[in-house]
Design an enzyme around this catalytic site. Structure first.
Site, mmCIF file in Angstrom:
data_model
loop_
_atom_site.group_PDB
_atom_site.id
_atom_site.type_symbol
_atom_site.label_atom_id
_atom_site.label_comp_id
_atom_site.label_asym_id
_atom_site.label_seq_id
_atom_site.Cartn_x
_atom_site.Cartn_y
_atom_site.Cartn_z
ATOM 1 N N ARG A 1 22.867 -16.003 -18.570
ATOM 2 C CA ARG A 1 22.093 -17.048 -17.882
ATOM 3 C C ARG A 1 20.682 -16.543 -17.557
ATOM 4 O O ARG A 1 20.501 -15.392 -17.165
ATOM 5 C CB ARG A 1 22.801 -17.482 -16.595
ATOM 6 C CG ARG A 1 24.107 -18.174 -16.892
ATOM 7 C CD ARG A 1 24.650 -18.987 -15.741
ATOM 8 N NE ARG A 1 25.973 -19.488 -16.099
ATOM 9 C CZ ARG A 1 26.190 -20.537 -16.889
ATOM 10 N NH1 ARG A 1 25.176 -21.244 -17.367
ATOM 11 N NH2 ARG A 1 27.419 -20.903 -17.201
ATOM 12 N N ASP A 2 19.703 -17.434 -17.753
ATOM 13 C CA ASP A 2 18.308 -17.105 -17.439
ATOM 14 C C ASP A 2 18.169 -16.922 -15.926
ATOM 15 O O ASP A 2 18.734 -17.686 -15.138
ATOM 16 C CB ASP A 2 17.378 -18.218 -17.931
ATOM 17 C CG ASP A 2 15.925 -17.797 -17.952
ATOM 18 O OD1 ASP A 2 15.367 -17.655 -19.047
ATOM 19 O OD2 ASP A 2 15.349 -17.612 -16.851
ATOM 20 N N ASN B 1 10.263 -18.738 -28.104
ATOM 21 C CA ASN B 1 8.827 -18.535 -27.968
ATOM 22 C C ASN B 1 8.432 -17.286 -28.755
ATOM 23 O O ASN B 1 9.179 -16.313 -28.789
ATOM 24 C CB ASN B 1 8.456 -18.353 -26.489
ATOM 25 C CG ASN B 1 8.721 -19.609 -25.680
ATOM 26 O OD1 ASN B 1 8.618 -20.714 -26.203
ATOM 27 N ND2 ASN B 1 9.082 -19.443 -24.415
ATOM 28 N N VAL C 1 8.987 -11.981 -22.711
ATOM 29 C CA VAL C 1 9.873 -10.829 -22.960
ATOM 30 C C VAL C 1 9.907 -10.626 -24.478
ATOM 31 O O VAL C 1 10.326 -11.525 -25.223
ATOM 32 C CB VAL C 1 11.294 -11.074 -22.411
ATOM 33 C CG1 VAL C 1 12.200 -9.901 -22.762
ATOM 34 C CG2 VAL C 1 11.256 -11.288 -20.894
ATOM 35 N N HIS D 1 14.774 -13.924 -28.262
ATOM 36 C CA HIS D 1 15.767 -14.694 -27.515
ATOM 37 C C HIS D 1 15.588 -16.172 -27.822
ATOM 38 O O HIS D 1 14.478 -16.651 -28.026
ATOM 39 C CB HIS D 1 15.665 -14.450 -25.999
ATOM 40 C CG HIS D 1 14.283 -14.600 -25.449
ATOM 41 N ND1 HIS D 1 13.311 -13.647 -25.595
ATOM 42 C CD2 HIS D 1 13.707 -15.610 -24.747
ATOM 43 C CE1 HIS D 1 12.194 -14.051 -25.015
ATOM 44 N NE2 HIS D 1 12.410 -15.249 -24.493
HETATM 45 P P1 DGP Z 1 10.028 -16.217 -22.659
HETATM 46 O O1 DGP Z 1 8.908 -16.770 -21.850
HETATM 47 O O2 DGP Z 1 10.437 -17.138 -23.790
HETATM 48 O O3 DGP Z 1 9.749 -14.796 -23.120
HETATM 49 O O4 DGP Z 1 11.292 -16.195 -21.699
HETATM 50 C C1 DGP Z 1 11.779 -15.070 -21.053
HETATM 51 C C2 DGP Z 1 12.861 -15.544 -20.132
HETATM 52 O O5 DGP Z 1 13.575 -14.404 -19.700
HETATM 53 C C3 DGP Z 1 12.382 -16.261 -18.872
HETATM 54 O O6 DGP Z 1 12.888 -17.598 -18.892
HETATM 55 C C4 DGP Z 1 12.982 -15.486 -17.724
HETATM 56 C C5 DGP Z 1 14.020 -14.619 -18.387
HETATM 57 N N1 DGP Z 1 14.181 -13.314 -17.778
HETATM 58 C C6 DGP Z 1 13.214 -12.379 -17.581
HETATM 59 N N2 DGP Z 1 13.726 -11.294 -16.988
HETATM 60 C C7 DGP Z 1 15.065 -11.538 -16.828
HETATM 61 C C8 DGP Z 1 16.140 -10.785 -16.270
HETATM 62 O O7 DGP Z 1 15.999 -9.643 -15.805
HETATM 63 N N3 DGP Z 1 17.363 -11.378 -16.272
HETATM 64 C C9 DGP Z 1 17.573 -12.626 -16.792
HETATM 65 N N4 DGP Z 1 18.823 -13.110 -16.728
HETATM 66 N N5 DGP Z 1 16.585 -13.358 -17.321
HETATM 67 C C10 DGP Z 1 15.348 -12.823 -17.339
#
Ligand code: DGP
Length: 114
Positions: A29-30, A87, A96, A100
Protein backbone atom coordinates in the site's frame (compact mmCIF):
# COMPACT_ATOMS: atom_id res chain seq x y z
CA UNK A 1 20.45 -0.40 -4.51
CA UNK A 2 21.41 0.49 -0.97
CA UNK A 3 19.81 3.95 -0.75
CA UNK A 4 16.60 3.09 -2.64
CA UNK A 5 13.47 3.23 -0.48
CA UNK A 6 11.66 0.51 -2.46
CA UNK A 7 14.70 -1.80 -2.32
CA UNK A 8 14.55 -1.33 1.46
CA UNK A 9 10.84 -2.19 1.45
CA UNK A 10 11.56 -5.30 -0.66
CA UNK A 11 14.23 -6.36 1.86
CA UNK A 12 11.91 -5.64 4.80
CA UNK A 13 14.18 -2.91 6.15
CA UNK A 14 11.31 -0.40 5.89
CA UNK A 15 7.87 -1.65 6.98
CA UNK A 16 5.03 -1.75 4.48
CA UNK A 17 1.59 -3.26 4.15
CA UNK A 18 2.15 -6.04 1.64
CA UNK A 19 -0.78 -7.22 -0.45
CA UNK A 20 0.98 -9.48 -3.00
CA UNK A 21 4.32 -11.16 -3.40
CA UNK A 22 5.92 -13.66 -5.76
CA UNK A 23 9.51 -14.46 -6.75
CA UNK A 24 9.97 -11.30 -8.82
CA UNK A 25 7.26 -8.88 -7.72
CA UNK A 26 6.09 -7.18 -4.53
CA UNK A 27 2.97 -5.04 -4.06
CA UNK A 28 2.26 -2.88 -1.03
CA UNK A 29 0.00 0.00 0.00
CA UNK A 30 1.16 3.53 -0.86
CA UNK A 31 2.15 5.50 2.25
CA UNK A 32 0.27 8.54 0.90
CA UNK A 33 -2.87 7.08 -0.67
CA UNK A 34 -4.61 9.13 -3.40
CA UNK A 35 -7.62 6.79 -3.49
CA UNK A 36 -9.23 4.21 -1.16
CA UNK A 37 -7.22 1.55 -2.96
CA UNK A 38 -3.70 2.76 -3.77
CA UNK A 39 -1.18 -0.01 -4.22
CA UNK A 40 2.33 0.07 -5.67
CA UNK A 41 3.41 -2.91 -7.78
CA UNK A 42 7.20 -3.12 -8.01
CA UNK A 43 9.83 -5.51 -9.34
CA UNK A 44 11.99 -6.85 -6.52
CA UNK A 45 15.08 -6.21 -8.61
CA UNK A 46 16.09 -2.58 -8.76
CA UNK A 47 15.47 -0.80 -12.06
CA UNK A 48 14.88 2.91 -12.42
CA UNK A 49 11.78 3.03 -14.55
CA UNK A 50 9.72 1.50 -17.37
CA UNK A 51 12.44 2.35 -19.91
CA UNK A 52 14.90 0.09 -18.10
CA UNK A 53 12.29 -2.65 -17.74
CA UNK A 54 11.42 -2.52 -21.45
CA UNK A 55 15.07 -3.19 -22.35
CA UNK A 56 15.03 -6.57 -20.63
CA UNK A 57 14.85 -9.79 -22.61
CA UNK A 58 12.37 -11.40 -20.20
CA UNK A 59 8.67 -10.60 -19.79
CA UNK A 60 8.88 -8.82 -16.44
CA UNK A 61 6.88 -5.90 -17.82
CA UNK A 62 4.03 -8.28 -18.68
CA UNK A 63 4.30 -10.01 -15.32
CA UNK A 64 3.93 -6.66 -13.53
CA UNK A 65 0.69 -5.94 -15.42
CA UNK A 66 -0.60 -9.46 -14.80
CA UNK A 67 0.15 -9.09 -11.09
CA UNK A 68 -1.62 -5.71 -11.06
CA UNK A 69 -4.70 -7.27 -12.69
CA UNK A 70 -4.71 -10.13 -10.18
CA UNK A 71 -4.40 -7.67 -7.29
CA UNK A 72 -7.25 -5.56 -8.71
CA UNK A 73 -9.47 -8.65 -8.64
CA UNK A 74 -8.28 -9.65 -5.18
CA UNK A 75 -8.84 -6.12 -3.81
CA UNK A 76 -12.36 -6.02 -5.32
CA UNK A 77 -11.83 -3.11 -7.70
CA UNK A 78 -11.82 -5.09 -10.97
CA UNK A 79 -15.58 -4.83 -11.41
CA UNK A 80 -15.89 -1.14 -10.58
CA UNK A 81 -12.71 -0.18 -12.42
CA UNK A 82 -9.29 1.15 -11.60
CA UNK A 83 -6.29 2.95 -13.06
CA UNK A 84 -2.69 1.83 -13.55
CA UNK A 85 -0.07 4.58 -13.75
CA UNK A 86 3.69 4.54 -13.97
CA UNK A 87 5.49 7.85 -13.72
CA UNK A 88 8.81 8.16 -15.54
CA UNK A 89 11.45 10.84 -15.13
CA UNK A 90 11.22 14.51 -14.36
CA UNK A 91 8.23 15.53 -16.50
CA UNK A 92 6.46 12.36 -15.38
CA UNK A 93 6.93 13.54 -11.77
CA UNK A 94 8.61 10.29 -10.73
CA UNK A 95 9.81 10.74 -7.15
CA UNK A 96 11.03 7.22 -6.33
CA UNK A 97 13.46 5.96 -8.96
CA UNK A 98 12.60 2.28 -8.64
CA UNK A 99 10.00 1.18 -11.20
CA UNK A 100 6.49 1.04 -9.75
CA UNK A 101 2.97 0.85 -11.10
CA UNK A 102 0.33 2.72 -9.11
CA UNK A 103 -2.96 0.79 -8.86
CA UNK A 104 -5.69 3.29 -7.99
CA UNK A 105 -9.34 2.52 -7.37
CA UNK A 106 -12.15 2.29 -4.87
CA UNK A 107 -13.82 5.53 -5.99
CA UNK A 108 -14.70 7.37 -9.20
CA UNK A 109 -11.44 8.79 -10.52
CA UNK A 110 -11.42 12.05 -12.47
CA UNK A 111 -11.22 12.10 -16.26
CA UNK A 112 -8.10 14.24 -16.03
CA UNK A 113 -4.77 12.49 -16.33
CA UNK A 114 -2.57 15.43 -15.37
P1 DGP B 1 6.00 8.45 -7.85
O1 DGP B 1 5.70 9.90 -7.69
O2 DGP B 1 5.27 7.84 -9.03
O3 DGP B 1 7.49 8.18 -7.87
O4 DGP B 1 5.36 7.73 -6.59
C1 DGP B 1 6.08 7.31 -5.48
C2 DGP B 1 5.06 6.85 -4.47
O5 DGP B 1 5.76 6.13 -3.47
C3 DGP B 1 4.29 7.96 -3.76
O6 DGP B 1 2.91 7.81 -4.07
C4 DGP B 1 4.54 7.72 -2.29
C5 DGP B 1 5.12 6.34 -2.24
N1 DGP B 1 6.11 6.14 -1.21
C6 DGP B 1 7.25 6.86 -1.03
N2 DGP B 1 7.93 6.40 0.03
C7 DGP B 1 7.21 5.35 0.52
C8 DGP B 1 7.40 4.46 1.62
O7 DGP B 1 8.39 4.51 2.37
N3 DGP B 1 6.44 3.52 1.81
C9 DGP B 1 5.35 3.40 1.00
N4 DGP B 1 4.46 2.44 1.30
N5 DGP B 1 5.14 4.23 -0.04
C10 DGP B 1 6.06 5.18 -0.27
Amino acid sequence: MSDCVFCKIVKGEIPSTRVYEDEEILAFRDVNPQAPTHILVVPKEHMANVLACAERKDDLIGKLFKAAAAIAREQDVAETGFRLVTNCGEHGAQSVHHLHIHLLGGRQLTERMV
